[in-house]
Design a protein around this motif. Structure first.
Motif, short mmCIF file in Angstrom:
data_model
loop_
_atom_site.label_atom_id
_atom_site.label_comp_id
_atom_site.label_asym_id
_atom_site.label_seq_id
_atom_site.Cartn_x
_atom_site.Cartn_y
_atom_site.Cartn_z
N UNK A 51 0.76 -6.15 10.74
CA UNK A 51 2.00 -5.64 10.14
C UNK A 51 2.41 -6.49 8.95
N UNK A 52 2.32 -7.81 9.08
CA UNK A 52 2.71 -8.71 7.99
C UNK A 52 1.79 -8.52 6.79
N UNK A 53 0.49 -8.36 7.04
CA UNK A 53 -0.46 -8.12 5.93
C UNK A 53 -0.11 -6.83 5.20
N UNK A 54 0.10 -5.75 5.93
CA UNK A 54 0.43 -4.47 5.30
C UNK A 54 1.78 -4.54 4.59
N UNK A 55 2.74 -5.22 5.18
CA UNK A 55 4.05 -5.36 4.56
C UNK A 55 3.95 -6.12 3.23
N UNK A 56 3.23 -7.24 3.22
CA UNK A 56 3.07 -8.02 1.99
C UNK A 56 2.33 -7.22 0.92
N UNK A 57 1.28 -6.50 1.33
CA UNK A 57 0.54 -5.66 0.38
C UNK A 57 1.45 -4.59 -0.22
N UNK A 58 2.27 -3.96 0.59
CA UNK A 58 3.16 -2.90 0.10
C UNK A 58 4.20 -3.46 -0.86
N UNK A 59 4.76 -4.61 -0.53
CA UNK A 59 5.76 -5.23 -1.42
C UNK A 59 5.12 -5.63 -2.74
N UNK A 60 3.93 -6.21 -2.71
CA UNK A 60 3.27 -6.60 -3.96
C UNK A 60 2.90 -5.37 -4.79
N UNK A 61 2.45 -4.31 -4.16
CA UNK A 61 2.12 -3.07 -4.88
C UNK A 61 3.38 -2.48 -5.51
#
Length: 96
Positions: A51-61
């Motif tokens: 979840x943290x990986x996907x969350x960070x990826x989404x915020x950076x995108x």
């Protein structure tokens, strides 16, 4: 009933009783290889780390799409758009 008879009856009942089995272990042993792989994937995807990986990826995108310079965002699309429009309006263009 004295204590020795009581102990004998108790031992007799213990022999007649079925052993308690852990149903989770029995179920895990009954899974096929594909089901075991599916369970491992599901466990990983459902973890906090994923979840943290996907969350960070989404915020950076999201930040890249909102804060990046327009030249970097649309530069390559403008070339393709102009090329497509030029081919469409040319006399030699014949779609197949």
């Amino acid at each position: 009933m004295d204590e020795k008879e009581y102990q004998a009856v108790r031992e007799e009942l213990k022999k007649l009783r079925r052993q308690i089995q852990n149903v989770n272990v029995k179920h895990k042993e009954s899974l096929s290889t594909l089901e075991r792989i599916a369970v491992r994937i599901t466990d990983y995807v459902g973890s906090t780390g994923f979840f943290i990986i996907i969350f960070c990826w989404t915020i950076s995108w999201f930040c890249w799409n909102t804060l990046a310079p327009k030249e970097l965002l649309m530069g390559h699309l403008k070339f393709h758009k102009d090329l497509i429009l030029a081919r469409y309006h040319s006399d030699n263009y014949h779609p197949i």
